[in-house]
Scaffold this motif. Sequence first.
Motif, PDB file in Angstrom:
ATOM      1  N   LYS A 136      -3.446  -2.924  13.788  1.00 22.21           N
ATOM      2  CA  LYS A 136      -3.168  -3.062  15.223  1.00 22.21           C
ATOM      3  C   LYS A 136      -3.249  -1.704  15.922  1.00 22.21           C
ATOM      4  O   LYS A 136      -3.844  -1.576  16.987  1.00 22.21           O
ATOM      5  N   VAL A 137      -2.682  -0.671  15.294  1.00 18.91           N
ATOM      6  CA  VAL A 137      -2.692   0.675  15.873  1.00 18.91           C
ATOM      7  C   VAL A 137      -4.128   1.198  15.969  1.00 18.91           C
ATOM      8  O   VAL A 137      -4.541   1.746  16.997  1.00 18.91           O
ATOM      9  N   PHE A 138      -4.905   1.034  14.905  1.00 24.04           N
ATOM     10  CA  PHE A 138      -6.278   1.549  14.904  1.00 24.04           C
ATOM     11  C   PHE A 138      -7.192   0.732  15.825  1.00 24.04           C
ATOM     12  O   PHE A 138      -8.134   1.282  16.393  1.00 24.04           O
ATOM     13  N   GLU A 139      -6.933  -0.557  15.987  1.00 23.29           N
ATOM     14  CA  GLU A 139      -7.711  -1.343  16.947  1.00 23.29           C
ATOM     15  C   GLU A 139      -7.441  -0.862  18.368  1.00 23.29           C
ATOM     16  O   GLU A 139      -8.346  -0.807  19.201  1.00 23.29           O
ATOM     17  N   GLU A 140      -6.182  -0.500  18.645  1.00 25.99           N
ATOM     18  CA  GLU A 140      -5.835   0.082  19.946  1.00 25.99           C
ATOM     19  C   GLU A 140      -6.580   1.410  20.137  1.00 25.99           C
ATOM     20  O   GLU A 140      -7.120   1.686  21.209  1.00 25.99           O
ATOM     21  N   GLY A 141      -6.609   2.238  19.098  1.00 26.12           N
ATOM     22  CA  GLY A 141      -7.345   3.506  19.159  1.00 26.12           C
ATOM     23  C   GLY A 141      -8.832   3.292  19.347  1.00 26.12           C
ATOM     24  O   GLY A 141      -9.487   4.035  20.083  1.00 26.12           O
ATOM     25  N   LEU A 142      -9.379   2.266  18.707  1.00 24.68           N
ATOM     26  CA  LEU A 142     -10.801   1.947  18.860  1.00 24.68           C
ATOM     27  C   LEU A 142     -11.107   1.508  20.290  1.00 24.68           C
ATOM     28  O   LEU A 142     -12.133   1.894  20.852  1.00 24.68           O
TER      29      LEU A 142
ATOM     30  N   PRO B 128       0.817  -1.203   0.000  1.00 26.09           N
ATOM     31  CA  PRO B 128       0.000   0.000   0.000  1.00 26.09           C
ATOM     32  C   PRO B 128       0.858   1.263   0.000  1.00 26.09           C
ATOM     33  O   PRO B 128       1.912   1.292   0.630  1.00 26.09           O
ATOM     34  N   ASN B 129       0.401   2.259  -0.711  1.00 30.41           N
ATOM     35  CA  ASN B 129       1.061   3.570  -0.676  1.00 30.41           C
ATOM     36  C   ASN B 129       0.158   4.488   0.134  1.00 30.41           C
ATOM     37  O   ASN B 129      -0.577   5.298  -0.408  1.00 30.41           O
ATOM     38  N   VAL B 130       0.209   4.307   1.442  1.00 28.03           N
ATOM     39  CA  VAL B 130      -0.651   5.042   2.366  1.00 28.03           C
ATOM     40  C   VAL B 130       0.222   5.693   3.430  1.00 28.03           C
ATOM     41  O   VAL B 130       1.107   5.053   3.993  1.00 28.03           O
ATOM     42  N   TYR B 131      -0.053   6.957   3.684  1.00 24.69           N
ATOM     43  CA  TYR B 131       0.657   7.710   4.713  1.00 24.69           C
ATOM     44  C   TYR B 131      -0.309   8.024   5.841  1.00 24.69           C
ATOM     45  O   TYR B 131      -1.479   8.292   5.601  1.00 24.69           O
ATOM     46  N   THR B 132       0.201   7.991   7.055  1.00 26.19           N
ATOM     47  CA  THR B 132      -0.618   8.277   8.219  1.00 26.19           C
ATOM     48  C   THR B 132       0.243   8.879   9.321  1.00 26.19           C
ATOM     49  O   THR B 132       1.468   8.791   9.287  1.00 26.19           O
ATOM     50  N   TYR B 133      -0.422   9.474  10.291  1.00 27.86           N
ATOM     51  CA  TYR B 133       0.268  10.038  11.453  1.00 27.86           C
ATOM     52  C   TYR B 133       0.509   8.994  12.528  1.00 27.86           C
ATOM     53  O   TYR B 133       1.156   9.265  13.525  1.00 27.86           O
TER      54      TYR B 133
ATOM     55  N   LEU C 129     -14.101   7.955  14.785  1.00 26.18           N
ATOM     56  CA  LEU C 129     -12.840   7.343  15.208  1.00 26.18           C
ATOM     57  C   LEU C 129     -11.653   8.184  14.744  1.00 26.18           C
ATOM     58  O   LEU C 129     -10.723   8.429  15.519  1.00 26.18           O
ATOM     59  N   ALA C 130     -11.676   8.653  13.506  1.00 27.33           N
ATOM     60  CA  ALA C 130     -10.579   9.485  12.991  1.00 27.33           C
ATOM     61  C   ALA C 130     -10.457  10.777  13.797  1.00 27.33           C
ATOM     62  O   ALA C 130      -9.350  11.222  14.106  1.00 27.33           O
ATOM     63  N   ALA C 131     -11.591  11.383  14.143  1.00 26.41           N
ATOM     64  CA  ALA C 131     -11.562  12.610  14.943  1.00 26.41           C
ATOM     65  C   ALA C 131     -10.994  12.325  16.331  1.00 26.41           C
ATOM     66  O   ALA C 131     -10.203  13.112  16.861  1.00 26.41           O
ATOM     67  N   PHE C 132     -11.387  11.215  16.921  1.00 28.96           N
ATOM     68  CA  PHE C 132     -10.868  10.842  18.241  1.00 28.96           C
ATOM     69  C   PHE C 132      -9.356  10.645  18.181  1.00 28.96           C
ATOM     70  O   PHE C 132      -8.619  11.118  19.053  1.00 28.96           O
ATOM     71  N   LEU C 133      -8.873   9.965  17.135  1.00 29.14           N
ATOM     72  CA  LEU C 133      -7.434   9.737  16.985  1.00 29.14           C
ATOM     73  C   LEU C 133      -6.674  11.046  16.824  1.00 29.14           C
ATOM     74  O   LEU C 133      -5.518  11.157  17.234  1.00 29.14           O
ATOM     75  N   SER C 134      -7.331  12.054  16.236  1.00 27.82           N
ATOM     76  CA  SER C 134      -6.711  13.370  16.055  1.00 27.82           C
ATOM     77  C   SER C 134      -6.892  14.268  17.268  1.00 27.82           C
ATOM     78  O   SER C 134      -6.449  15.412  17.256  1.00 27.82           O
ATOM     79  N   GLY C 135      -7.583  13.776  18.295  1.00 29.12           N
ATOM     80  CA  GLY C 135      -7.798  14.570  19.500  1.00 29.12           C
ATOM     81  C   GLY C 135      -8.836  15.658  19.319  1.00 29.12           C
ATOM     82  O   GLY C 135      -8.766  16.696  19.969  1.00 29.12           O
TER      83      GLY C 135
ATOM     84  N   ILE D  65      -0.650   5.206  18.698  1.00 24.04           N
ATOM     85  CA  ILE D  65      -1.458   6.296  19.224  1.00 24.04           C
ATOM     86  C   ILE D  65      -0.763   6.840  20.462  1.00 24.04           C
ATOM     87  O   ILE D  65      -0.255   6.093  21.278  1.00 24.04           O
ATOM     88  N   GLY D  66      -0.742   8.143  20.602  1.00 23.81           N
ATOM     89  CA  GLY D  66      -0.127   8.756  21.772  1.00 23.81           C
ATOM     90  C   GLY D  66       1.334   9.102  21.560  1.00 23.81           C
ATOM     91  O   GLY D  66       1.910   9.842  22.341  1.00 23.81           O
ATOM     92  N   SER D  67       1.941   8.556  20.507  1.00 21.30           N
ATOM     93  CA  SER D  67       3.325   8.930  20.206  1.00 21.30           C
ATOM     94  C   SER D  67       3.309  10.245  19.432  1.00 21.30           C
ATOM     95  O   SER D  67       2.268  10.729  19.019  1.00 21.30           O
ATOM     96  N   GLU D  68       4.472  10.807  19.241  1.00 20.91           N
ATOM     97  CA  GLU D  68       4.575  12.059  18.492  1.00 20.91           C
ATOM     98  C   GLU D  68       4.071  11.825  17.068  1.00 20.91           C
ATOM     99  O   GLU D  68       4.599  10.982  16.358  1.00 20.91           O
ATOM    100  N   PRO D  69       3.016  12.551  16.639  1.00 17.68           N
ATOM    101  CA  PRO D  69       2.499  12.315  15.289  1.00 17.68           C
ATOM    102  C   PRO D  69       3.508  12.714  14.216  1.00 17.68           C
ATOM    103  O   PRO D  69       4.089  13.790  14.268  1.00 17.68           O
TER     104      PRO D  69
END
Length: 188
Positions: free
Chosen positions: A106-112, A79-84, A164-170, A89-93
Amino acid sequence: YIFNMRDLSNVFQGILLAPKDDFAKNPTSLVKLLAHESTRVYRDKLIDAADIATLNTVQKDVFKKSFDDMDQSAIVADPNVYTYYKTGIGSEPKFEAIDDWSSLRKVFEEGLEQYNEVNAAMDLVLFEDALSHITRINRILESPRGNALLVGVGGSGKQSLARLAAFLSGMQVFQITLRKGYSVNDLK
């Protein structure tokens, strides 16, 4: 379709989201980011499969012609996908390319799980398309003056993925309730 100079500036604005340190060591990563951003800005607006295929072909040909000295398989790698949230989650974006879908899942399941601890529980299945949509929504939310119109069949998960995306972005999510006598003061 209508494309203008704002779309081109959005491509470069997206490139500026990434840390510049990576590009000095590996110029191919800059071209890969350019491919990602042009895909996000232009292909995400297309609705016809034939138009998407045409854009993919044109994009591949342009990158091959313009960057013939670089490894083309690295530029168009899937995949050519970029993300913060590559590092969690919780690390420096940091706006980075993901290596594979399983690490992002795995990261997004943790965020969920964190979202479900704070809010009403959402029981989501995070398959590849859902992960891709979350990264797209998150990219828009993190961009200056970012905006999106999520269109689709009711019950397909647009609202859940946006929450979920808004929550991940704070960010806080609120929903406007239309009623008689609605005015500008209700938006403040």
